[in-house]
Design an enzyme around this catalytic site. Structure first.
Site, PDB file in Angstrom:
ATOM      1  N   GLU A  10     -11.241  -5.920 -29.032  1.00  0.00           N
ATOM      2  CA  GLU A  10     -12.677  -5.688 -28.908  1.00  0.00           C
ATOM      3  C   GLU A  10     -13.255  -6.470 -27.733  1.00  0.00           C
ATOM      4  O   GLU A  10     -14.141  -6.019 -27.030  1.00  0.00           O
ATOM      5  CB  GLU A  10     -13.372  -6.121 -30.206  1.00  0.00           C
ATOM      6  CG  GLU A  10     -14.857  -5.858 -30.179  1.00  0.00           C
ATOM      7  CD  GLU A  10     -15.641  -6.760 -31.100  1.00  0.00           C
ATOM      8  OE1 GLU A  10     -15.027  -7.476 -31.907  1.00  0.00           O
ATOM      9  OE2 GLU A  10     -16.870  -6.782 -30.980  1.00  0.00           O
ATOM     10  N   PHE A  11     -12.711  -7.669 -27.519  1.00  0.00           N
ATOM     11  CA  PHE A  11     -13.316  -8.565 -26.540  1.00  0.00           C
ATOM     12  C   PHE A  11     -12.624  -8.556 -25.187  1.00  0.00           C
ATOM     13  O   PHE A  11     -13.084  -9.154 -24.236  1.00  0.00           O
ATOM     14  CB  PHE A  11     -13.316 -10.002 -27.080  1.00  0.00           C
ATOM     15  CG  PHE A  11     -14.177 -10.157 -28.304  1.00  0.00           C
ATOM     16  CD1 PHE A  11     -15.545 -10.351 -28.173  1.00  0.00           C
ATOM     17  CD2 PHE A  11     -13.634 -10.108 -29.579  1.00  0.00           C
ATOM     18  CE1 PHE A  11     -16.351 -10.487 -29.284  1.00  0.00           C
ATOM     19  CE2 PHE A  11     -14.432 -10.249 -30.696  1.00  0.00           C
ATOM     20  CZ  PHE A  11     -15.792 -10.440 -30.552  1.00  0.00           C
ATOM     21  N   GLY A  12     -11.481  -7.923 -25.123  1.00  0.00           N
ATOM     22  CA  GLY A  12     -10.769  -7.907 -23.856  1.00  0.00           C
ATOM     23  C   GLY A  12      -9.323  -7.525 -24.088  1.00  0.00           C
ATOM     24  O   GLY A  12      -8.923  -7.191 -25.214  1.00  0.00           O
TER      25      GLY A  12
ATOM     26  N   ASP B 293     -10.865  -5.300 -44.054  1.00  0.00           N
ATOM     27  CA  ASP B 293     -10.416  -4.256 -43.141  1.00  0.00           C
ATOM     28  C   ASP B 293      -8.899  -4.149 -43.170  1.00  0.00           C
ATOM     29  O   ASP B 293      -8.249  -4.019 -42.139  1.00  0.00           O
ATOM     30  CB  ASP B 293     -10.921  -4.563 -41.724  1.00  0.00           C
ATOM     31  CG  ASP B 293     -10.845  -3.338 -40.812  1.00  0.00           C
ATOM     32  OD1 ASP B 293     -10.582  -2.238 -41.321  1.00  0.00           O
ATOM     33  OD2 ASP B 293     -11.046  -3.489 -39.598  1.00  0.00           O
TER      34      ASP B 293
ATOM     35  N   ILE C 142      -0.594  -5.449 -23.601  1.00  0.00           N
ATOM     36  CA  ILE C 142       0.027  -4.698 -24.704  1.00  0.00           C
ATOM     37  C   ILE C 142      -1.001  -4.020 -25.595  1.00  0.00           C
ATOM     38  O   ILE C 142      -0.668  -3.293 -26.518  1.00  0.00           O
ATOM     39  CB  ILE C 142       0.926  -5.606 -25.585  1.00  0.00           C
ATOM     40  CG1 ILE C 142       0.167  -6.875 -26.008  1.00  0.00           C
ATOM     41  CG2 ILE C 142       2.235  -5.902 -24.897  1.00  0.00           C
ATOM     42  CD1 ILE C 142       0.862  -7.653 -27.098  1.00  0.00           C
ATOM     43  N   GLY C 143      -2.246  -4.291 -25.360  1.00  0.00           N
ATOM     44  CA  GLY C 143      -3.232  -3.645 -26.226  1.00  0.00           C
ATOM     45  C   GLY C 143      -4.635  -3.970 -25.760  1.00  0.00           C
ATOM     46  O   GLY C 143      -4.841  -4.770 -24.842  1.00  0.00           O
TER      47      GLY C 143
HETATM   48  P1  AMP Z   1      -6.472  -6.522 -31.995  1.00  0.00           P
HETATM   49  O1  AMP Z   1      -7.627  -6.849 -31.109  1.00  0.00           O
HETATM   50  O2  AMP Z   1      -6.026  -7.664 -32.839  1.00  0.00           O
HETATM   51  O3  AMP Z   1      -6.712  -5.276 -32.806  1.00  0.00           O
HETATM   52  O4  AMP Z   1      -5.249  -6.195 -31.019  1.00  0.00           O
HETATM   53  C1  AMP Z   1      -5.193  -5.022 -30.258  1.00  0.00           C
HETATM   54  C2  AMP Z   1      -3.746  -4.561 -30.117  1.00  0.00           C
HETATM   55  O5  AMP Z   1      -2.982  -5.549 -29.467  1.00  0.00           O
HETATM   56  C3  AMP Z   1      -3.057  -4.363 -31.461  1.00  0.00           C
HETATM   57  O6  AMP Z   1      -3.261  -3.098 -32.004  1.00  0.00           O
HETATM   58  C4  AMP Z   1      -1.601  -4.578 -31.094  1.00  0.00           C
HETATM   59  O7  AMP Z   1      -1.058  -3.417 -30.561  1.00  0.00           O
HETATM   60  C5  AMP Z   1      -1.684  -5.619 -30.007  1.00  0.00           C
HETATM   61  N1  AMP Z   1      -1.468  -6.964 -30.563  1.00  0.00           N
HETATM   62  C6  AMP Z   1      -2.408  -7.807 -31.018  1.00  0.00           C
HETATM   63  N2  AMP Z   1      -1.839  -8.948 -31.454  1.00  0.00           N
HETATM   64  C7  AMP Z   1      -0.522  -8.820 -31.263  1.00  0.00           C
HETATM   65  C8  AMP Z   1       0.604  -9.657 -31.527  1.00  0.00           C
HETATM   66  N3  AMP Z   1       0.447 -10.847 -32.082  1.00  0.00           N
HETATM   67  N4  AMP Z   1       1.824  -9.220 -31.202  1.00  0.00           N
HETATM   68  C9  AMP Z   1       1.968  -7.986 -30.654  1.00  0.00           C
HETATM   69  N5  AMP Z   1       0.960  -7.163 -30.400  1.00  0.00           N
HETATM   70  C10 AMP Z   1      -0.280  -7.562 -30.699  1.00  0.00           C
END
Ligand code: AMP
Length: 721
Positions: free
Chosen positions: A368-370, A483, A364-365
Site C-alpha cells: 500500500e505504501f510503496g 483480514d 517482488i510486490g
Molecule cells: P503486502 O504489502 O504485505 O501485501 O505485500 C505485497 C506483496 O509483497 C505480497 O503480496 C507478496 O507478494 C510480497 N511480500 C510481502 N512480504 C513478503 C515477504 N516477507 N516475503 C516474500 N514476499 C513478500
C-alpha cells in the site's frame, strides 16, 4: 340484570355490560368480579375494568457517568403492556456477586432519587465498588401489583421485572505525572514517581512498566531493560558510572497493557570516583531491598545478544520471564495507538537497522505504501539473511509514515513460527523501511493457483495447520486480524505458511478486496463473518469465519470464494443460510470443519485451539482424509448471464474454460477440433488426456465440469441468487 350485565344497586338505572377483564356472572349481578390475573385497586371504581400487571420494563441499560465516584445510571423504557393503567412506578433492587455467591447490596449503595416509587424511567446508583458484579433488577409496579402479590402467582404471566448484570471497569490505568531521582551513586539510581489520583474504589494495586536504556547508545545495538514493578519506586543497580540513562515509566492496566500517559526523563549516574566503601554497603542493602520489590523482572530486546544468538527472535512472549512461576508473562497484544506517540511504539517493539546493512535486490510486490523488495540484511556480527523490504514511497505525510510503521509495531510483538517475523525497521533515515523474513514462495493464493492440483490433501491440511497455529497464537494474544485471507498468508521454501499483513490501516485501505459497506468502513466481504459486516463485531470468532474461507481457498487451490458472485449476492446468500460447497476432492472432515467455522452463531464456531487440535488429529491419521466430501460441479460453473441457446450455460468453449480457470487449454481444444460445447459434452476422460491435459488436478477439474454440464438441472442455481 341479564347475565353479563350488572347494576351496583337496585335502582331504576339501566344495567351495564360487564367491563373488560371481568367475569360474567348469572343474572342480577351487583358487580362483575375480575377474571383470573386481573385486579382492581381499592380506588378503582367497582364498575370500571380490571387491570393486569404491567409487563417488564424494557431496554434496561447501565451507563457509567462518573466512574471515579463509583456511580452509574440505570435507565429503561416503560413496559410494553401497562395492564391498562397509568399509575406505573418502578423499584430497583441490587445484588452483589463475587463469583457465584450473590447477596443483597445492603445499605451502602445510594439511589438518586430513590430505589422505589420511581415515576421516571431512570435512577442513578452510586457508592459501587469497582470489579464487583452487580445485578440490578427493575420491577414495574402499578396500583394493582400489591393485590396480585397476595393472590397466587400465575405461571403464564410474564414477569414485571428486568435484570441486568454490570460492573464498573476501572481498566484505565492512572497517569504517571512526575518522576524524580531520589538517590544516585556511580552505578545505581533510585527513582520514584507519582500518579494521578485514583478512584477511591479502585481495589487493585497498580503495576508499572519501567523501560530504560543508555541515552547515547547506538540504536542499532541498544539494550532496553523493562521492569514490571508493584511499587512507584525502584532502585536500579549495575549501571555504568557517569552515564546518562533514559527512563520511561507507565502504569499498566489490570490486563497488563500499558496505558495512560507515560513519563520520560533522563538521569545520570555519578562518576566512578564517588564510589566509597560506605556507598557500596548502601547499594548492596538497597539492591536486596530493590529485588524484593520487583514483581517481575523482565529484560527484553537485548539486541546485541539476540543477534549473536543468530536469529531466534525473542518477542514479548519468550523474552519476558517471570521470577515467580504463577505470574503470567505479559502476552497481550498492545495496540500501538495506545501510545501517545506512535514512534515510541516502533522504538519499543522493533529494533532499528542501519540502512547500510540492507541491500535491495529486486521488486517482488506492491504494498500500500510503496514497493516491496527482496534483499539481504547483513548486520554486524551476524550472518547474511534473505529479507523482504517494505518501503515507504516518497511524498508521504507524517500520518502515512506512522501508519506504515504501525505494521512493524504490531509484527514486532509477535514471535511464532507461523507469524511473519520482523527483522527490524529503518526509521531514523529519510526512507523508512520495514524488514521481515523473506518468504520465497510469496502469497499463498497465487502459489496455490500456480500449483493447482499438484499437492495432496495431506500437504494442504498441513499448510492449514500452520495457519491455524499462527492464528491461535494471535488469538491468545487477543489480536484480531480482520483480514485473514490466502492473499495475506506467505509461503516459504519449506511450504511453511505464515500469517502476515498487520498494518493498522490495512483493512481500510490496503486490501484490494476491501469494499465500502453501508456503515462506511471497508471490509473484504467474501472473507468476513456476517456479524462483522453487519455491525463491525470483529473478534477471534470472526477471524475463525475467515479461516474457514481460507480453508476453502486452500482446498480449492486458490479458487476465488463464491466465484463471480457479486458482494451483494454473497451477503444475500449467506443470510439465506447458503454456504460454499465442498471444493473438489476435499476430505469430508475438512469440509465439516469449514462449515463449523461458518456457523451463524459465532459462539458456536470452533476456536483456534480446537481447530489446531482437530487438524493435528487429521494429520496424525491420514486415513481420516480419505473420505471425500460430496462435490457438486454444477455449483462451481454457474454463469447464468452467459447462458447460450443450446441449453449449455456457455456460449463458447473458451468461455467455459475461462469459467473453470482452465483457459490455458483453449488452444489444445481448438487444435483437437473441439470447438462447440456439444463436442465438449461428448468428451471422455481419455479424450481430455489425449488433447494434452496431463495434470491430474486439471484433468479432474475439466472432467468434473463436463459431468456437471451433462447433468443440467435447476440446482445449477444453488448459488445463483
Ligand atoms: P503486502 O504489502 O504485505 O501485501 O505485500 C505485497 C506483496 O509483497 C505480497 O503480496 C507478496 O507478494 C510480497 N511480500 C510481502 N512480504 C513478503 C515477504 N516477507 N516475503 C516474500 N514476499 C513478500
Amino acid at each position: 340484570c341479564q347475565p353479563g350485565f350488572f347494576k351496583a344497586s337496585a335502582s331504576g338505572e339501566m344495567c351495564e355490560p360487564c367491563p373488560a377483564h371481568t367475569e360474567r356472572l348469572g343474572s342480577g349481578a351487583l358487580l362483575c368480579p375480575c377474571t383470573d390475573g386481573f385486579y382492581r385497586a381499592p380506588n378503582d371504581p367497582p364498575t370500571g375494568p380490571c387491570s393486569g400487571l404491567p409487563s417488564a420494563p424494557r431496554d434496561l441499560v447501565a451507563t457509567t457517568t462518573q466512574l471515579s465516584a463509583g456511580k452509574l445510571l440505570l435507565s429503561w423504557t416503560p413496559p410494553e403492556d401497562t395492564g391498562g393503567r397509568t399509575d406505573i412506578t418502578y423499584s430497583v433492587e441490587c445484588r452483589r456477586c463475587e463469583g457465584a455467591a450473590c447477596q443483597p447490596c445492603g445499605e451502602k449503595i445510594r439511589y438518586e432519587p430513590a430505589s422505589a416509587g420511581l415515576t421516571d424511567t431512570k435512577v442513578s446508583v452510586s457508592e459501587l465498588d469497582a470489579h464487583l458484579n452487580y445485578t440490578f433488577t427493575v420491577e414495574a409496579h402499578s396500583g394493582v401489583t400489591q393485590f396480585a402479590a397476595q393472590g397466587t402467582p400465575r405461571a403464564d404471566r410474564p414477569p414485571s421485572t428486568s435484570a441486568l448484570t454490570t460492573s464498573l471497569h476501572y481498566t484505565d490505568p492512572p497517569k504517571v505525572t512526575s518522576m524524580r531521582v531520589d538517590e544516585r551513586t556511580s552505578n545505581s539510581l533510585s527513582l520514584s514517581w507519582a500518579v494521578s489520583p485514583r478512584p477511591r474504589a479502585q481495589p487493585r494495586p497498580i503495576r508499572y512498566e519501567l523501560t530504560y536504556r543508555k541515552k547515547d547508545d547506538n540504536l542499532d545495538v541498544t539494550m532496553y531493560t523493562v521492569l514490571i514493578l508493584e511499587k512507584s519506586s525502584v532502585q536500579i543497580n549495575d549501571l555504568a558510572p557517569g552515564t546518562a540513562y533514559l527512563f520511561r515509566v507507565q502504569a499498566l492496566s489490570s490486563e497488563g497493557t500499558p496505558g495512560g500517559s507515560s513519563m520520560e526523563d533522563e538521569y545520570e549516574t555519578l562518576p566512578e570516583a564517588h564510589l566509597t566503601q560506605n556507598n557500596t554497603a548502601v547499594i548492596f542493602g538497597a539492591a536486596v531491598g530493590g529485588a524484593a520489590m520487583l514483581f517481575i523482572v523482565v529484560v527484553v530486546l537485548l539486541v546485541r545478544k539476540r543477534r549473536r544468538n543468530s536469529h531466534t527472535r525473542q518477542g514479548p512472549e519468550d523474552a519476558y520471564f517471570s521470577s515467580s512461576e504463577q505470574l503470567k508473562p505479559l502476552k497481550t497484544y498492545v495496540d500501538p495507538h495506545t501510545y501517545e506517540d506512535p514512534n515510541t511504539a516502533v522504538l519499543k517493539f522493533a529494533s532499528e537497522i542501519h540502512p547500510s546493512h540492507i541491500t535491495k535486490q529486486k521488486v517482488i510486490g506492491a504494498g500500500e505504501f510503496g514497493e516491496v523488495y527482496r534483499g539481504i540484511l547483513k548486520a554486524p556480527g551476524r550472518k547474511e539473511v534473505a529479507v523482504a523490504i517494505k518501503t515507504l514511497k516518497p511524498g508521504y505525510s507524517e500520518k502515512q509514515r506512522q501508519d506504515f510503521l504501525s505494521e512493524a509495531s504490531i509484527m514486532g510483538q509477535f514471535s511464532h513460527q507461523n507469524i511473519i517475523r520482523l527483522e527490524g525497521v529503518v526509521t531514523k533515515f529519510k526512507h523508512a523501511m520495514i524488514v521481515t523474513e523473506y518468504m520465497e514462495n510469496g502469497a499463498l493464493d497465487k502459489y496455490l493457483r500456480d500449483h493447482d492440483g499438484e499437492m495432496s490433501s495431506f500437504q494442504l491440511v498441513g499448510m492449514l495447520r500452520g495457519i491455524a497455529a499462527g492464528m491461535k497464537y494471535l488469538s491468545d494474544m487477543s489480536y484480531v486480524h480482520r483480514d485473514l485471507a490466502a492473499r495475506n498468508i506467505l509461503v516459504n521454501n519449506n511450504l511453511e505458511c505464515k500469517v502476515s499483513d498487520f498494518g493498522l490501516s490495512r483493512v481500510l485501505e490496503d486490501d484490494p478486496e476491501g469494499t465500502y459497506t453501508t456503515s462506511g468502513g471497508k471490509i473484504p466481504i467474501r472473507w468476513t463473518a456476517p456479524e462483522a459486516i453487519a455491525y463491525r463485531k470483529f473478534t477471534s470468532a470472526s477471524d475463525v469465519w475467515s479461516f474457514g474461507i481460507v480453508m476453502w481457498e486452500v482446498m480449492a487451490f486458490g479458487e476465488r470464494p463464491y466465484w463471480d458472485m457479486s458482494n451483494h449476492e454473497v451477503m444475500k446468500a449467506i443470510n439465506e443460510a447458503f454456504r460454499l460447497p465442498a471444493p473438489m476432492d476435499c476430505p469430508s472432515a475438512v469440509y465439516q470443519l469449514m462449515l463449523q467455522c461458518w456457523l451463524q452463531d459465532r459462539s458456536k464456531r470452533p476456536r483456534f485451539p480446537d481447530i489446531v487440535s482437530l487438524l493435528d488429529k487429521l494429520l496424525r491419521s491420514p486415513d481420516s482424509l480419505k473420505t471425500i466430501a460430496d462435490f457438486d460441479p454444477r455449483v462451481s460453473i454457474r454463469l447464468p448471464s452467459t447462458s447460450g441457446s443450446d441449453g449449455s450455460p456457455f456460449r463458447s468453449v473458451s468461455e467455459w474454460l475461462e469459467s473453470i480457470k482452465m483457459s490455458q487449454y483453449s488452444e489444445n481444444f481448438t487444435c483437437a477440433g473441439v470447438v462447440t460445447m456439444d463436442q465438449v459434452l461428448q468428451m471422455k476422460n481419455e479424450d481430455i488426456k489425449n488433447i494434452g491435459v496431463r495434470l491430474p488436478g486439471h484433468l479432474k477439474r475439466i472432467a468434473y465440469s463436463i459431468l456437471g454440464l451433462k447433468d443440467q438441472t435447476s440446482t445449477l442455481s444453488v448459488f445463483a441468487v
